[in-house]
Design an enzyme around this catalytic site. Structure first.
Site, mmCIF file in Angstrom:
data_model
loop_
_atom_site.group_PDB
_atom_site.id
_atom_site.type_symbol
_atom_site.label_atom_id
_atom_site.label_comp_id
_atom_site.label_asym_id
_atom_site.label_seq_id
_atom_site.Cartn_x
_atom_site.Cartn_y
_atom_site.Cartn_z
ATOM 1 N N SER A 147 0.543 16.500 -6.544
ATOM 2 C CA SER A 147 1.743 16.556 -7.387
ATOM 3 C C SER A 147 1.538 17.640 -8.438
ATOM 4 O O SER A 147 0.399 17.893 -8.859
ATOM 5 C CB SER A 147 1.970 15.219 -8.093
ATOM 6 O OG SER A 147 2.952 15.352 -9.114
ATOM 7 N N TYR B 229 -1.161 8.118 -13.298
ATOM 8 C CA TYR B 229 -0.678 8.832 -12.103
ATOM 9 C C TYR B 229 -1.248 10.253 -12.090
ATOM 10 O O TYR B 229 -1.734 10.724 -11.059
ATOM 11 C CB TYR B 229 0.845 8.852 -12.113
ATOM 12 C CG TYR B 229 1.477 9.548 -10.928
ATOM 13 C CD1 TYR B 229 1.451 8.973 -9.655
ATOM 14 C CD2 TYR B 229 2.112 10.776 -11.071
ATOM 15 C CE1 TYR B 229 2.040 9.616 -8.566
ATOM 16 C CE2 TYR B 229 2.710 11.426 -9.994
ATOM 17 C CZ TYR B 229 2.676 10.840 -8.743
ATOM 18 O OH TYR B 229 3.266 11.476 -7.667
HETATM 19 P P1 NDP Z 1 8.242 7.121 -1.302
HETATM 20 O O1 NDP Z 1 7.941 5.961 -2.164
HETATM 21 O O2 NDP Z 1 9.644 7.488 -1.026
HETATM 22 O O3 NDP Z 1 7.451 6.946 0.099
HETATM 23 C C1 NDP Z 1 6.080 6.644 0.060
HETATM 24 C C2 NDP Z 1 5.533 6.589 1.470
HETATM 25 O O4 NDP Z 1 4.131 6.252 1.363
HETATM 26 C C3 NDP Z 1 6.193 5.543 2.312
HETATM 27 O O5 NDP Z 1 6.239 5.957 3.653
HETATM 28 C C4 NDP Z 1 5.246 4.346 2.133
HETATM 29 O O6 NDP Z 1 5.259 3.488 3.245
HETATM 30 C C5 NDP Z 1 3.909 5.050 2.071
HETATM 31 N N1 NDP Z 1 2.933 4.225 1.385
HETATM 32 C C6 NDP Z 1 2.940 3.817 0.088
HETATM 33 N N2 NDP Z 1 1.906 3.018 -0.159
HETATM 34 C C7 NDP Z 1 1.235 2.906 1.007
HETATM 35 C C8 NDP Z 1 0.069 2.205 1.397
HETATM 36 N N3 NDP Z 1 -0.600 1.418 0.546
HETATM 37 N N4 NDP Z 1 -0.367 2.325 2.673
HETATM 38 C C9 NDP Z 1 0.316 3.094 3.562
HETATM 39 N N5 NDP Z 1 1.428 3.773 3.253
HETATM 40 C C10 NDP Z 1 1.889 3.673 1.982
HETATM 41 O O7 NDP Z 1 7.491 8.348 -1.969
HETATM 42 P P2 NDP Z 1 7.672 9.938 -1.825
HETATM 43 O O8 NDP Z 1 8.059 10.313 -0.466
HETATM 44 O O9 NDP Z 1 8.474 10.394 -2.964
HETATM 45 O O10 NDP Z 1 6.168 10.381 -2.124
HETATM 46 C C11 NDP Z 1 5.244 10.757 -1.120
HETATM 47 C C12 NDP Z 1 4.037 11.408 -1.776
HETATM 48 O O11 NDP Z 1 4.470 12.528 -2.539
HETATM 49 C C13 NDP Z 1 3.287 10.497 -2.747
HETATM 50 O O12 NDP Z 1 1.905 10.748 -2.617
HETATM 51 C C14 NDP Z 1 3.805 10.946 -4.102
HETATM 52 O O13 NDP Z 1 2.879 10.690 -5.120
HETATM 53 C C15 NDP Z 1 3.988 12.430 -3.859
HETATM 54 N N6 NDP Z 1 4.911 13.066 -4.772
HETATM 55 C C16 NDP Z 1 6.237 12.702 -4.832
HETATM 56 C C17 NDP Z 1 7.090 13.335 -5.711
HETATM 57 C C18 NDP Z 1 8.534 12.993 -5.819
HETATM 58 O O14 NDP Z 1 9.187 13.460 -6.766
HETATM 59 N N7 NDP Z 1 9.100 12.227 -4.894
HETATM 60 C C19 NDP Z 1 6.621 14.416 -6.594
HETATM 61 C C20 NDP Z 1 5.213 14.732 -6.445
HETATM 62 C C21 NDP Z 1 4.418 14.076 -5.558
HETATM 63 P P3 NDP Z 1 5.791 1.955 3.181
HETATM 64 O O15 NDP Z 1 7.070 1.941 2.441
HETATM 65 O O16 NDP Z 1 5.907 1.600 4.624
HETATM 66 O O17 NDP Z 1 4.729 1.181 2.512
#
Ligand code: NDP
Length: 237
Positions: free
Chosen positions: A132, A146
């Site tokens: 991030s 975070y």
């Molecule tokens: P979402 O919350 O929309 O999606 C998160 C994804 O990660 C889902 O597919 C979820 O699966 C999976 N996930 C979460 N926890 C677990 C776990 N314990 N085990 C396996 N899978 C898991 O998040 P984003 O798409 O926004 O974020 C994705 C990545 O990008 C993250 O690492 C986030 O920190 C990073 N990021 C996001 C930003 C943003 O503005 N959106 C900005 C900067 C970085 P499920 O629901 O099935 O558990």
């Protein structure tokens, strides 16, 4: 577009948001990727049906089970570690268990998964973590824990790039800024404040982040390693 045809690809956390866009992008490139998820069973099944990707239920917080999943995929060509959670709030009142679970998912899991993948990965493989811009800059109060997790990824990719470089394996972090997803909706209450820090004042689309992942994972990415690829509309500028 068949640049990923025949590639053995695993995306950790692929059921929703940025991870799902990355799964879709690899599928468009001719691959049949596998992805993990923890809670979103219906979304995972739907994505699997639409793309042919294999959905594997595996909570990244369960270290040994996650390592087993990575090992079970054999010699990977591409590992994308996207699974992440966001715990924000006053550090004086945040539940320490929530913070530690975030550290398990955002830091411990990426490290152990990347190492396990590297153990058996094909030469010239690719490891990509989704960090991030908050690894570089935390412009709000309440984001210390975070930011800690995303800064930790920076050291990890630099170090593993050197550990695996002799096999042509690249290790990089993609650092998104605000990106439209359930974690950070483009019309959420914080959107205006976030946009005020950006040169291009909008959320990215998950597909834009996926295109960067595809470039790094693809044939033109061979000399990009140990790097932080920021895609944040200038938030960290
Ligand atoms: P979402 O919350 O929309 O999606 C998160 C994804 O990660 C889902 O597919 C979820 O699966 C999976 N996930 C979460 N926890 C677990 C776990 N314990 N085990 C396996 N899978 C898991 O998040 P984003 O798409 O926004 O974020 C994705 C990545 O990008 C993250 O690492 C986030 O920190 C990073 N990021 C996001 C930003 C943003 O503005 N959106 C900005 C900067 C970085 P499920 O629901 O099935 O558990």
């Amino acid at each position: 577009m068949d640049e990923f045809a025949g590639k053995n690809i695993l995306v950790l956390g692929g059921s929703r948001g940025i991870g799902a866009a990355i799964v879709r992008r690899f599928a468009q490139g001719g691959a049949r990727p596998a992805f993990t998820y923890a809670g979103s069973h219906e979304a995972a099944q739907a994505l699997s049906g639409q793309t042919g990707a294999e959905a594997i239920r595996a909570d990244s917080a369960a270290r040994d089970a996650l390592i087993e999943v990575v090992a079970s995929r054999g010699a990977l060509d591409i590992l994308v570690i996207n699974a992440g959670v966001l715990v924000m709030g006053d550090p004086l009142t945040l539940d320490p268990d929530d913070v530690d679970r975030m550290i398990d998912i955002n830091v411990r899991a990426p490290y152990h998964a990347a190492v396990e993948a590297g153990r058996r990965m094909n030469d010239n493989g690719r490891i990509i973590v989704i960090g991030s811009v908050n690894g570089d800059r935390m412009p709000f109060a309440g984001g210390a824990a975070y930011a800690l997790t995303k800064s930790a990824m920076q050291g990890m990719v630099r170090g593993l790039a050197r550990d695996f470089g002799d096999r042509g394996i690249t290790v990089n972090s993609i650092q998104p800024g605000p990106t439209d997803s359930e974690m950070n909706p483009a019309d959420g209450p914080m959107a205006g404040v976030m946009h005020s820090f950006m040169a291009i004042k909008r959320h990215a689309r998950a597909g834009e982040v996926a295109e960067l992942a595809a470039f790094i994972a693809g044939p033109h990415g061979a000399m990009i390693t140990g790097s932080l690829q920021t895609i944040d509309g200038g938030m960290g500028a």
